[in-house]
Design an enzyme around this catalytic site. Structure first.
Site, PDB file in Angstrom:
ATOM      1  N   ASP A   1       0.869  -0.589  -0.040  1.00 34.38           N
ATOM      2  CA  ASP A   1      -0.149  -0.358   0.175  1.00 34.38           C
ATOM      3  C   ASP A   1       0.963   0.839   0.077  1.00 34.38           C
ATOM      4  O   ASP A   1       2.102   1.361   1.014  1.00 34.38           O
ATOM      5  CB  ASP A   1      -0.924  -0.356   0.970  1.00 34.38           C
ATOM      6  CG  ASP A   1      -2.162   0.508   1.174  1.00 34.38           C
ATOM      7  OD1 ASP A   1      -3.211   0.200   0.851  1.00 34.38           O
ATOM      8  OD2 ASP A   1      -1.580   1.970   0.984  1.00 34.38           O
TER       9      ASP A   1
ATOM     10  N   THR B   1     -14.146  -4.020  -6.357  1.00 32.26           N
ATOM     11  CA  THR B   1     -15.574  -4.338  -6.977  1.00 32.26           C
ATOM     12  C   THR B   1     -15.673  -2.839  -8.216  1.00 32.26           C
ATOM     13  O   THR B   1     -15.912  -2.178  -8.010  1.00 32.26           O
ATOM     14  CB  THR B   1     -17.041  -3.729  -6.173  1.00 32.26           C
ATOM     15  OG1 THR B   1     -16.647  -4.490  -5.232  1.00 32.26           O
ATOM     16  CG2 THR B   1     -18.025  -3.428  -7.172  1.00 32.26           C
TER      17      THR B   1
ATOM     18  N   ALA C   1     -37.030  -3.407   7.982  1.00 28.29           N
ATOM     19  CA  ALA C   1     -37.049  -1.647   7.951  1.00 28.29           C
ATOM     20  C   ALA C   1     -36.532  -0.906   9.323  1.00 28.29           C
ATOM     21  O   ALA C   1     -36.121  -0.996  10.344  1.00 28.29           O
ATOM     22  CB  ALA C   1     -38.536  -0.948   7.981  1.00 28.29           C
TER      23      ALA C   1
ATOM     24  N   CYS D   1     -19.242  -0.148   0.157  1.00 29.77           N
ATOM     25  CA  CYS D   1     -20.429  -0.784  -0.830  1.00 29.77           C
ATOM     26  C   CYS D   1     -21.743  -0.411  -1.014  1.00 29.77           C
ATOM     27  O   CYS D   1     -21.956   0.034  -2.414  1.00 29.77           O
ATOM     28  CB  CYS D   1     -20.729  -2.064  -0.413  1.00 29.77           C
ATOM     29  SG  CYS D   1     -18.739  -2.417   0.004  1.00 29.77           S
TER      30      CYS D   1
END
Length: 432
Positions: free
Chosen positions: A30, A121, A252, A260
């Site tokens: 990184d 993704t 709910a 994401c």
């Protein structure tokens, strides 16, 4: 096997530690030197149950190390790209700068026959473009989407419910190498699906789109329940008994957030528009809108219960992270609601077991404290993240601290009869 993991954020750090724990030799890379130093000391730069222990164990075996030098990836034969793909600052689409820069930095250090594995993704079609850049090096590209749930990421990495390999040229070698990486999971009969790049890319975004749709559906039913006197929780129980529907993700409340679902459904819509099939996922715009309306509902309900004006009223906010067992505040409904109420002049005191420091950096003007400090003399209490620390609070004890025993259960997670019996005025979302 010798592996490199490019990007040591949430996905990459968990993947690196998990792969090292099953015997692979792993280097995590990184560009953030502070993050690398923290990881090399055995500490995670974010909260994830079980990760610190996994890191410490893997580092102690010598199978795991972290570096800022991409040249350290040269010894590996498999390179996982696990960098973030946040929402673009100027639109709904995904920002692929980090993916592109990671691949550019990695390519000088790969050898012919190496397998570069995308885990980030990305919009469908991304892998095909990357493959064109990778092929001249003799390396092979595969796409292996992740399906991690924050709070359960270690378990999901070590014992995944399925493995998906997206392959192109060099498919046989890519599949063989990935089988070697995931030999433990495959030995445990984890299902494996091998497909092309496009399908593998779509698996993750379509799964997130479906889950977001399911959550927003039950929140739409909550909107109807609130004006008809129905109970959305009983409704969810009833329809969830249908095996075709299922009860999971039918809770709910204030809606979904995190790093994401929100950005993935927006990027999916943007990519579909680019492909000329925007109408196919146009419904995701309403899914997003329903989700955001639940935040409005809590702000409006709080204001109404406080006689139309929250200015100068103390509001206790229980929960800041977007979900329990995480310190992630990205697109957190809880933090958004707390900030909006504070902007209206309320004296908001928020608490969370893990997310306070992250929230303080993002919202330095908010006040944070312990549960007791938040509850003391509060005019109203909002439960916005369903940590067990909060759902297990004794309502009698809480009533002894607040000014007014008035609560909005923004996750419908409290044992509401106990709170009512303790003389609280209880308001669930979509509940009578």
């Amino acid at each position: 096997m010798k592996l490199s993991v490019i990007g040591c954020g949430y996905l990459g750090a968990v993947h690196a530690a998990a792969m090292a724990s099953i015997g692979h030799s792993v280097v995590g890379i990184d560009v953030d030197a502070d993050k690398i130093a923290l990881l090399n000391s055995g500490r995670a730069p974010f909260f994830e149950p079980g990760l610190t222990e996994l890191l410490s164990e893997a580092l102690a075996t010598g199978n795991l190390r972290f570096s800022t030098d991409f040249a350290d990836a040269a010894a590996a034969e498999v390179h996982f790209v696990a960098v973030g793909t946040p929402q673009s600052k100027d639109g709904l689409g995904a920002d692929l700068r980090y993916v592109n820069s990671a691949v550019d930095a990695l390519l000088p250090h790969v050898a012919p026959g190496d397998v570069i594995v995308g885990k980030s993704t990305v919009p469908v079609g991304t892998a095909e473009g990357l493959a064109e850049r990778i092929t001249p090096t003799g390396a092979i590209l595969a796409w292996n989407p992740e399906f991690l749930r924050e709070g359960f990421a270690v378990e999901d990495t070590l014992r995944p419910d399925r493995l998906v390999y997206g392959v192109g040229d060099g498919a046989e070698r890519a599949e063989s190498v990935l089988d070697g990486v995931y030999h433990v999971a495959l030995a445990a009969d984890t299902p494996k699906i091998v497909t092309g790049y496009a399908t593998a890319e779509l698996v993750k975004v379509s799964a997130n789109a479906f889950l977001a749709t399911k959550i927003s559906f039950i929140n739409a039913m909550a909107e109807i329940s609130e004006v008809t006197g129905a109970d959305v929780t009983a409704l969810a129980d009833a329809i969830g008994m249908d095996a075709r529907i299922g009860r999971r993700f039918l809770n709910a409340g204030v809606g979904f957030g995190g790093g994401c679902l929100p950005k993935d459904i927006r990027a999916f819509r943007a990519r579909a528009e680019e492909l000329g099939v925007g109408r196919s996922v146009a419904f995701l715009g309403e899914v997003d809108a329903i989700n955001l309306r639940r935040r409005d509902r809590v702000v409006d309900l709080t204001t109404a219960l406080l006689d139309g004006d929250v200015a100068g009223r103390k509001i206790a906010v229980l929960g800041i992270a977007f979900k329990p067992n995480s310190d992630d505040i990205r697109d957190s409904p809880a933090l958004d609601i707390a900030s909006r109420l504070a902007a209206l002049g309320a004296d908001v005191v928020a608490t969370d077991p893990e997310a306070i420091e992250n929230a303080r950096r993002m919202e330095p003007d908010l006040t944070f404290g312990t549960v007791e400090e938040a509850l003391t003399d509060a005019d109203i209490v909002l439960l916005l993240t369903e940590w067990k620390d909060f759902t297990g609070i004794d309502p009698v004890w809480a009533a002894s601290l607040v000014k007014t025993p008035l609560i909005i259960d923004g996750r419908n997670a409290l044992p509401h009869t106990q709170w009512i019996d303790a003389l609280w005025e209880y308001h669930g979302l979509g509940r009578r």
